[in-house]
Motif scaffolding. Structure first.
Motif, short mmCIF file in Angstrom:
data_model
loop_
_atom_site.label_atom_id
_atom_site.label_comp_id
_atom_site.label_asym_id
_atom_site.label_seq_id
_atom_site.Cartn_x
_atom_site.Cartn_y
_atom_site.Cartn_z
N UNK A 50 20.09 52.05 2.04
CA UNK A 50 20.23 51.11 0.92
C UNK A 50 18.84 50.62 0.50
N UNK A 51 18.42 50.92 -0.72
CA UNK A 51 17.08 50.51 -1.17
C UNK A 51 16.87 48.99 -1.11
N UNK A 52 17.91 48.23 -1.35
CA UNK A 52 17.80 46.77 -1.31
C UNK A 52 17.47 46.28 0.10
N UNK A 53 18.11 46.85 1.10
CA UNK A 53 17.84 46.48 2.49
C UNK A 53 16.42 46.87 2.86
N UNK A 54 16.01 48.08 2.47
CA UNK A 54 14.63 48.51 2.76
C UNK A 54 13.61 47.57 2.12
N UNK A 55 13.86 47.20 0.87
CA UNK A 55 12.93 46.31 0.16
C UNK A 55 12.85 44.95 0.83
N UNK A 56 13.98 44.40 1.23
CA UNK A 56 13.98 43.10 1.90
C UNK A 56 13.24 43.19 3.23
N UNK A 57 13.45 44.28 3.94
CA UNK A 57 12.77 44.47 5.23
C UNK A 57 11.26 44.55 5.02
N UNK A 58 10.82 45.25 3.98
CA UNK A 58 9.39 45.35 3.68
C UNK A 58 8.79 43.98 3.41
N UNK A 59 9.48 43.18 2.59
CA UNK A 59 8.99 41.84 2.28
C UNK A 59 8.90 40.97 3.53
N UNK A 60 9.92 41.08 4.36
CA UNK A 60 9.93 40.28 5.57
C UNK A 60 8.81 40.68 6.51
N UNK A 61 8.56 41.97 6.61
CA UNK A 61 7.47 42.43 7.48
C UNK A 61 6.13 41.87 7.02
N UNK A 62 5.92 41.78 5.73
CA UNK A 62 4.68 41.19 5.22
C UNK A 62 4.58 39.71 5.58
N UNK A 63 5.71 39.02 5.61
CA UNK A 63 5.71 37.60 5.94
C UNK A 63 5.43 37.33 7.40
N UNK A 64 5.92 38.21 8.28
CA UNK A 64 5.76 37.96 9.71
C UNK A 64 4.52 38.62 10.31
N UNK A 65 3.81 39.38 9.48
CA UNK A 65 2.61 40.07 9.98
C UNK A 65 1.48 39.08 10.26
#
Length: 65
Positions: A50-65
């Motif tokens: 699901x592209x939406x799930x992938x996109x949300x995961x990408x954004x979250x990874x940037x926040x927790x990095x």
């Protein structure tokens, strides 16, 4: 995320540890309190079809990095 949703995600992950939606939910729940574990869950969520799930995961990874 409510405690009930966290419990549901934990239950799903016990049976299906690579389930992208449950991993995304756990990543969101842990983002402020346990960034390393949140990142692990977000990386698993990135494998979603699901592209939406992938996109949300990408954004979250940037926040927790």
């Amino acid at each position: 995320m409510s405690g009930l949703n966290v419990n549901r995600s934990q239950t799903v992950l016990t049976v299906h540890p690579d389930e992208p939606d449950a991993n995304l939910n756990m990543a969101v729940a842990l983002a402020k309190t346990d960034k390393a574990t949140a990142a692990q869950h977000a990386r698993k969520a990135q494998k979603s079809t699901d592209p939406s799930v992938r996109e949300q995961a990408e954004r979250l990874l940037k926040q927790v990095a």
